[in-house]
Enzyme design. Sequence first.
Site, short mmCIF file in Angstrom:
data_model
loop_
_atom_site.label_atom_id
_atom_site.label_comp_id
_atom_site.label_asym_id
_atom_site.label_seq_id
_atom_site.Cartn_x
_atom_site.Cartn_y
_atom_site.Cartn_z
N SER A 22 -32.04 15.76 66.66
CA SER A 22 -30.77 16.26 66.45
C SER A 22 -30.09 14.95 67.30
O SER A 22 -30.82 14.71 68.22
CB SER A 22 -30.30 17.30 67.55
OG SER A 22 -29.34 17.65 67.36
N LEU A 23 -28.97 14.71 67.46
CA LEU A 23 -27.99 13.41 67.44
C LEU A 23 -26.95 14.14 68.77
O LEU A 23 -26.50 13.59 69.43
CB LEU A 23 -27.67 12.96 66.06
CG LEU A 23 -27.94 12.70 65.21
CD1 LEU A 23 -27.46 11.26 64.72
CD2 LEU A 23 -29.12 11.32 66.48
N THR A 69 -28.67 25.00 65.58
CA THR A 69 -29.17 25.26 63.99
C THR A 69 -29.94 25.08 63.55
O THR A 69 -30.57 26.51 63.49
CB THR A 69 -29.02 23.30 64.32
OG1 THR A 69 -29.17 22.37 63.15
CG2 THR A 69 -30.01 22.48 65.69
N LYS A 73 -28.92 29.72 62.26
CA LYS A 73 -27.39 29.51 62.63
C LYS A 73 -27.25 31.01 61.93
O LYS A 73 -25.69 31.40 62.83
CB LYS A 73 -26.67 29.13 61.47
CG LYS A 73 -26.64 27.05 62.31
CD LYS A 73 -26.18 26.46 61.30
CE LYS A 73 -26.17 25.23 61.84
NZ LYS A 73 -24.59 24.56 60.84
N ASP A 109 -19.15 23.95 62.38
CA ASP A 109 -19.27 23.25 61.41
C ASP A 109 -17.59 23.35 60.77
O ASP A 109 -17.03 22.03 60.21
CB ASP A 109 -20.30 24.49 60.25
CG ASP A 109 -21.23 23.38 61.14
OD1 ASP A 109 -21.58 22.68 62.15
OD2 ASP A 109 -22.39 24.61 60.83
N ALA A 133 -25.71 26.13 47.26
CA ALA A 133 -24.75 27.43 48.19
C ALA A 133 -25.88 28.12 50.06
O ALA A 133 -25.81 29.17 49.88
CB ALA A 133 -24.35 28.87 47.34
N ARG A 156 -27.89 25.11 42.20
CA ARG A 156 -29.32 25.30 41.13
C ARG A 156 -29.69 27.07 41.47
O ARG A 156 -30.11 27.20 39.68
CB ARG A 156 -30.09 24.54 41.81
CG ARG A 156 -31.54 24.72 41.13
CD ARG A 156 -32.25 23.89 42.15
NE ARG A 156 -33.17 24.89 43.23
CZ ARG A 156 -33.52 23.94 44.49
NH1 ARG A 156 -34.23 22.88 44.20
NH2 ARG A 156 -34.15 24.34 45.57
N TYR A 218 -25.83 12.64 57.25
CA TYR A 218 -24.88 11.57 58.21
C TYR A 218 -25.96 10.22 57.23
O TYR A 218 -25.02 9.28 58.62
CB TYR A 218 -25.82 11.79 59.65
CG TYR A 218 -26.62 13.05 59.78
CD1 TYR A 218 -25.25 14.22 59.38
CD2 TYR A 218 -27.17 13.86 60.82
CE1 TYR A 218 -25.96 15.83 59.71
CE2 TYR A 218 -27.24 14.42 60.80
CZ TYR A 218 -26.46 15.88 61.23
OH TYR A 218 -26.59 17.11 62.32
N GLY A 237 -21.92 12.48 56.19
CA GLY A 237 -21.15 14.16 57.24
C GLY A 237 -21.42 13.07 58.61
O GLY A 237 -21.54 14.20 59.31
P1 ATR Z 1 -28.18 24.67 54.34
O1 ATR Z 1 -28.39 25.47 55.89
O2 ATR Z 1 -27.98 23.19 55.37
O3 ATR Z 1 -26.56 24.70 53.95
P2 ATR Z 1 -30.13 25.46 52.92
O4 ATR Z 1 -29.34 27.42 53.26
O5 ATR Z 1 -31.26 26.00 52.91
O6 ATR Z 1 -29.53 24.66 53.95
O7 ATR Z 1 -29.41 26.04 51.76
C1 ATR Z 1 -29.97 25.09 50.72
C2 ATR Z 1 -28.31 24.79 49.40
O8 ATR Z 1 -29.85 23.46 48.76
C3 ATR Z 1 -29.51 25.22 48.27
O9 ATR Z 1 -27.42 25.76 47.86
C4 ATR Z 1 -30.34 25.16 47.51
O10 ATR Z 1 -30.43 25.00 45.57
P3 ATR Z 1 -31.42 27.12 45.68
O11 ATR Z 1 -30.06 28.11 46.55
O12 ATR Z 1 -31.17 26.41 44.68
O13 ATR Z 1 -32.59 26.63 47.14
C5 ATR Z 1 -29.86 23.59 47.43
N1 ATR Z 1 -30.59 22.69 47.50
C6 ATR Z 1 -31.49 22.34 48.13
N2 ATR Z 1 -32.68 21.21 46.74
C7 ATR Z 1 -31.99 21.33 45.91
C8 ATR Z 1 -32.25 20.19 44.91
N3 ATR Z 1 -33.38 19.72 44.56
N4 ATR Z 1 -32.09 20.59 43.84
C9 ATR Z 1 -31.06 20.95 43.77
N5 ATR Z 1 -29.52 21.47 45.04
C10 ATR Z 1 -30.87 22.25 46.20
#
Ligand code: ATR
Length: 273
Positions: A22-23, A69, A73, A109, A133, A156, A218, A237
Amino acid sequence: MMKLPNGQTLCYGIFGYPVKHSLSPVFQSFAFNQKNINAIYVPFEVKPEDLKDAVKGAKALSIKGLNITIPHKESILGFVDEVSEEVEKIGSCNTLKFEDNTIKAYNTDYIGFKRALEEKTTLQGKKALVLGAGGTSKAIIYALTNAGAKVYLYNRTIEKALKLKEIFNIEVVEKIEDVLQYVDIIVNTTSVGLKDDDKPLFDYDKIAAHHVVFDVIYKDTLLIKKAKEKGAVGINGLPMLIYQGLESFKIWTGVDAFDLAPQIFELLTSYKP
Ligand code: ATR
């Protein structure tokens, strides 16, 4: 001159797991120092199963404020007394304030994102493609829709995107290419790009000069490098991280430290742990 902690030093910190990279401790400590506030900011590594005890402990120890974090969250909301309007809608929180025996949850955020993006473009009436998402995505969609932008969401796993459609007034797209040329803003909220050999989310050669491209990672990812190569605006970021932190700082202390942003940017750009 280095100011040493004393009996009146207030304690702030961050809960995360992991938290080592963490920064926030670096620049929050810098901000306390520059603003002559007698406080320290500590990284706390808190395992998910210990979160409840950690919050109780923080209160017992008179900790004044925390950043929250990954991966806490959302789960943190089970242990707070009050939530702000944006936390209610976004469903995740990155800032706690301890005051008068109550714990209030905020999300900065979305403000950090909005501020960083608005340095480069206006948002009212703009079309934005959001990739991903997860938790970060929700804060970003909240910021964009609130500022009058139309959001197209790609994920995805489409089911997750459709869930967000139920919360926010947005469109879900099955293929990035379907709306790519039509949108003004592209935001990557996924972790794709963190590693240099990550497979790109789409063909980055299709980015055009009219795009504003934002990546929550970042550093300048392949996405941001390509955007700049194509004559588009590319934003990584780091400004969002700094602005969310300074907004948390303001919530805790009442002190506006945004004038420190350029110095913090320098500090973090050259920072080697
Ligand atoms: P954060 O809280 O940082 O947003 P998260 O809740 O784990 O992290 O969400 C990660 C996001 O990155 C999700 O939308 C994930 O897609 P899936 O819902 O299909 O898992 C997306 N993600 C992570 N790795 C990916 C990849 N290799 N290709 C496409 N989407 C990816």
